[in-house]
Scaffold this active site. Sequence first.
Site, PDB file in Angstrom:
ATOM      1  N   SER A 187       0.857  -0.929  -0.103  1.00 53.68           N
ATOM      2  CA  SER A 187      -0.099  -0.066   0.296  1.00 53.68           C
ATOM      3  C   SER A 187       0.906   1.207   0.035  1.00 53.68           C
ATOM      4  O   SER A 187       2.048   1.290   0.369  1.00 53.68           O
ATOM      5  CB  SER A 187      -1.016   0.224   1.257  1.00 53.68           C
ATOM      6  N   TYR A 200      -2.601  -1.465  10.122  1.00 51.62           N
ATOM      7  CA  TYR A 200      -2.692  -1.630   8.741  1.00 51.62           C
ATOM      8  C   TYR A 200      -1.462  -1.231   7.988  1.00 51.62           C
ATOM      9  O   TYR A 200      -0.830  -2.078   7.394  1.00 51.62           O
ATOM     10  CB  TYR A 200      -3.650  -1.098   8.038  1.00 51.62           C
TER      11      TYR A 200
END
Length: 309
Positions: A187, A200
Site C-alpha cells: 500500500s 494496517y
Amino acid sequence: MDFLELFFISIGTLFVLVYTVKLTGFLKTLFPKTWYPLPHSFFTSLGEWAVITGGSDGIGKAYAFELAKHGMNIVIISRTLEKLKKVAKEIEETTGQQVKVIAADFTKDDIYKRIEENIQGLNVGILVNNVGILSSTLPCRFLDTENIDTSITNVINCNMKSPVKMCKMILPGMEKRQKGLILNLSSGLAYTPCPLFTIYSASKGFVERFSRGLQAEYKSKGIIIQCLTPFGVSTPMTNYQKPNFVTKTAGEFVKVSLENIMVGDQTYGCIPHAILGWIIWKIPLKILHSEVLQRKFLEYVNQRMKTFK
C-alpha cells in the site's frame, strides 16, 4: 580554478545527475510499453497457472480476469466459496480459461496444507499475493480498535503471514524452473508511519520490506518479485470510492500495473499514485502526524458517515 569553485561545480553536476536519473525513472514509469515492451506470450511463458489470493473481489478479481485474458489458467483463493464459484464461472465464460477455486480464510493458521494439496502438480508461473484486511472499518486510534486482540491477530495472519507462506509454497517450483513472477500487494501507506491506520500501514510496510528483500535474493534465479504500493483503488475495502484521476477502478489499476512488471522491484502501479506518493513524501512528518490533522481527519470521516446514513 580554486577549490571553492570546483566544489560548487561538483555539487551542481551531482545534482543534475541525481535528477536526471529520477526523471529517467519517471519517464520509464510513464511509458512502460516503450521502455519495457512485453511480448504477447510473456505471462504464459512463465507457466500455465496463476494463483491469486483474495481473488473473489476487487483487485484480486481484476488480476484473475486480466491474466486469464493473457491466456493463463487461474487459481483463486478467498474466504467465500459461493463468491469464488461465481467469479470462476464468469472468467471461464469470458476467457475460456480453466479456473480452480479454493475456499480459505487467511486470518486462520490451518489453511496452508490444504491450499498446497489443491495446487500440487500445477505449473504455477505467477503468484499474486493480494489478500488483505483493514484493522478497523473506519480510521481510529490504536486503542480504539474494535475487538483489538482479534484484530491484531487477523491483520498479522492475513496481511503479513499469508504472503510469506504463499511464497514459501510456490517459490521452490519457480526456482527449479528458473522463471516466475510474484506480485505482492502492499500500500502507499507503507512508506510512512500512518496514524489512525497504524496496524494496517505497519503490516503493509512489512510486505514492502519482505518483497524487496526477496527480489534481491532471487533475481539471479530468473524470478521477478515486485511490490505494488497503490493508493486509492475503488474496491469493497475502500467502500467503492468514486473513481477519478487518482482513485482508479480495480480493472484500470491492474491493467496498467501489468504493463509495469519490468519497471523495478517496487512500483505504485500507475502515474497518479506515483505523483501522490512523491507529494506525501515531501510533507514533513511533523505535519502529517500532528494532533490537529488527526482530529480534523476523524471529524471529516464522521461527517461523511453521517451523510451516507
